[in-house]
Design an enzyme around this catalytic site. Structure first.
Site, PDB file in Angstrom:
ATOM      1  N   ASP A  19      -5.025  18.873   4.702  1.00 26.99           N
ATOM      2  CA  ASP A  19      -6.314  19.227   5.318  1.00 26.99           C
ATOM      3  C   ASP A  19      -7.282  18.041   5.410  1.00 26.99           C
ATOM      4  O   ASP A  19      -8.441  18.129   4.967  1.00 26.99           O
ATOM      5  CB  ASP A  19      -6.998  20.339   4.492  1.00 26.99           C
ATOM      6  CG  ASP A  19      -6.100  21.542   4.252  1.00 26.99           C
ATOM      7  OD1 ASP A  19      -5.287  21.858   5.130  1.00 26.99           O
ATOM      8  OD2 ASP A  19      -6.237  22.158   3.178  1.00 26.99           O
ATOM      9  N   GLU A 225      -7.420  28.841  12.347  1.00 24.81           N
ATOM     10  CA  GLU A 225      -8.165  28.226  11.232  1.00 24.81           C
ATOM     11  C   GLU A 225      -8.331  26.736  11.500  1.00 24.81           C
ATOM     12  O   GLU A 225      -7.886  26.217  12.516  1.00 24.81           O
ATOM     13  CB  GLU A 225      -7.442  28.449   9.894  1.00 24.81           C
ATOM     14  CG  GLU A 225      -6.082  27.760   9.826  1.00 24.81           C
ATOM     15  CD  GLU A 225      -5.323  28.028   8.533  1.00 24.81           C
ATOM     16  OE1 GLU A 225      -5.789  28.786   7.667  1.00 24.81           O
ATOM     17  OE2 GLU A 225      -4.212  27.477   8.401  1.00 24.81           O
TER      18      GLU A 225
HETATM   19  O1  FUB Z   1      -5.037  24.151   2.294  1.00 23.31           O
HETATM   20  C1  FUB Z   1      -5.319  25.527   2.268  1.00 23.31           C
HETATM   21  C2  FUB Z   1      -5.433  26.078   3.660  1.00 23.31           C
HETATM   22  O2  FUB Z   1      -4.233  25.818   4.381  1.00 23.31           O
HETATM   23  C3  FUB Z   1      -6.495  25.439   4.507  1.00 23.31           C
HETATM   24  O3  FUB Z   1      -7.793  25.826   4.182  1.00 23.31           O
HETATM   25  C4  FUB Z   1      -6.013  25.857   5.846  1.00 23.31           C
HETATM   26  O4  FUB Z   1      -6.628  25.227   6.923  1.00 23.31           O
HETATM   27  C5  FUB Z   1      -4.548  25.536   5.732  1.00 23.31           C
HETATM   28  O5  FUB Z   1      -4.271  24.176   5.961  1.00 23.31           O
END
Ligand code: FUB
Length: 326
Positions: A19, A225
């Site tokens: 991320d 997301e």
């Molecule tokens: O790393 C945890 C979660 O996985 C992140 O918040 C999302 O975007 C995905 O990458």
């Protein structure tokens, strides 16, 4: 002395990272990743396998320099409101202060977004005692534009965005039907001190080239997301993960609130379930920071941050990147 970094290879190998949010601060490239722990975890749709407890800040002096790990910048034990799961962070600079924004589950297991402050881009960061009032879900990304700053956020499934459709947390709420408009990420202007929202978060509309909202069943294009916002030639580029179809895609708008018109794919699927990124201009080139699970041999919860150059076409569209291409 560690080795110089190379494009499309892990930035660091001594810890798992994911991320990446990259920014230029004080002439260097600082990267704010999640810090994946070396735990054996069973993957589920709730994201319980992403059980992170702290953040490290990384930096690069230039594209060919070794990557510096500045060590622990913030730990879960020091955040009074947070119970678990420090997910994807972002950072910003304003008012002579560095801000680290981060999601975590609170003591009621609800994802909220917090903020911590520091004097250096490398941290350490001191958390505020409570989360940002009115914040929810995951994956904050902050655009600072002059005196104003906007936070983009939100994630489906484990990120709980479906549960906030009424403006309140509804624990058993499902997402929209496949033929209904998809849920959009949220945006809110931040207060001048960057510690609260100046307004109630608004839902962003992502539309097709005819102006019709993308539908929830359109999993190749709809928002899942990991939002990121950058500006190029005066336009606002909203990029994000499609989650279940594992792509990084983007849409373009004329202002920070949208609507944003869907354009296409930035990065085709990587090894591992999640894909997450940032886009930054540094020393005259544009870069995509992303992650995959190659370093761990494919474990969803043990990822590694990488980067590559990102190129625009003359019309402002972004050239699709194949992560394992020639
Ligand atoms: O790393 C945890 C979660 O996985 C992140 O918040 C999302 O975007 C995905 O990458």
């Amino acid at each position: 002395m560690s080795k110089p970094v190379k494009r499309n290879e892990p930035l660091v190998t001594h810890i798992y990272t994911a991320d990446p949010s990259a920014h230029v601060f004080e002439g260097k490239l600082y990267i704010y990743p999640s810090h994946d722990l070396d735990h054996e975890q069973v993957s589920n749709d709730n994201g319980d396998q992403y059980d992170m407890e702290d953040y490290h800040v990384l930096s690069l002096a230039d594209e060919n320099s070794p990557c510096v790990d500045h060590g622990e910048a913030l730990h879960l034990r020091d955040i009074p409101w947070a119970k678990q799961q420090l997910w994807a962070p972002d950072a910003a600079y304003k008012n002579g202060t560095y801000y680290l924004f981060f999601p975590a589950r609170d003591h009621d297991h609800v994802f909220r977004i917090g903020v911590a402050t520091g004097a250096s881009p490398a941290g350490p960061f001191a958390p505020q005692p409570s989360y940002i009032p009115g914040s929810f879900s995951i994956d904050p990304a902050v655009l600072v534009e002059g005196d104003k700053a906007y936070m983009y956020f939100g994630g489906l499934w484990g990120g709980q965005l479906e549960k906030w459709q009424t403006g309140e947390f509804v624990a058993d709420a499902a997402g929209p039907a496949p033929d209904a408009p998809a849920l959009g990420p949220r945006v809110a202007e931040l207060s001048d001190d960057m510690l609260t929202f100046k307004e109630t978060p608004r839902e962003i509309s992502i539309v097709d080239s005819s102006g019709r909202p993308l539908l929830a069943g359109d999993e190749d294009r709809r928002y899942f997301e990991g939002p990121w916002m950058h500006k190029y030639n005066g336009k606002y580029y909203l990029s994000y993960s499609t989650g279940s179809t594992h792509k990084l895609v983007y849409a373009i708008g004329d202002n920070p609130y949208g609507p944003f018109v869907f354009q296409g794919t930035i990065l085709t699927p990587v090894i591992g379930w999640t894909t997450h990124h940032s886009i930054v201009e540094f020393q005259g080139k544009w870069y995509l920071f992303y992650h995959d699970s190659s370093l761990s041999g494919g474990a969803d919860n043990k990822r590694c941050v990488k980067f590559t150059e990102l190129k625009y076409n003359a019309d402002g569209t972004i050239r699709t990147i194949e992560p394992y291409g020639p």
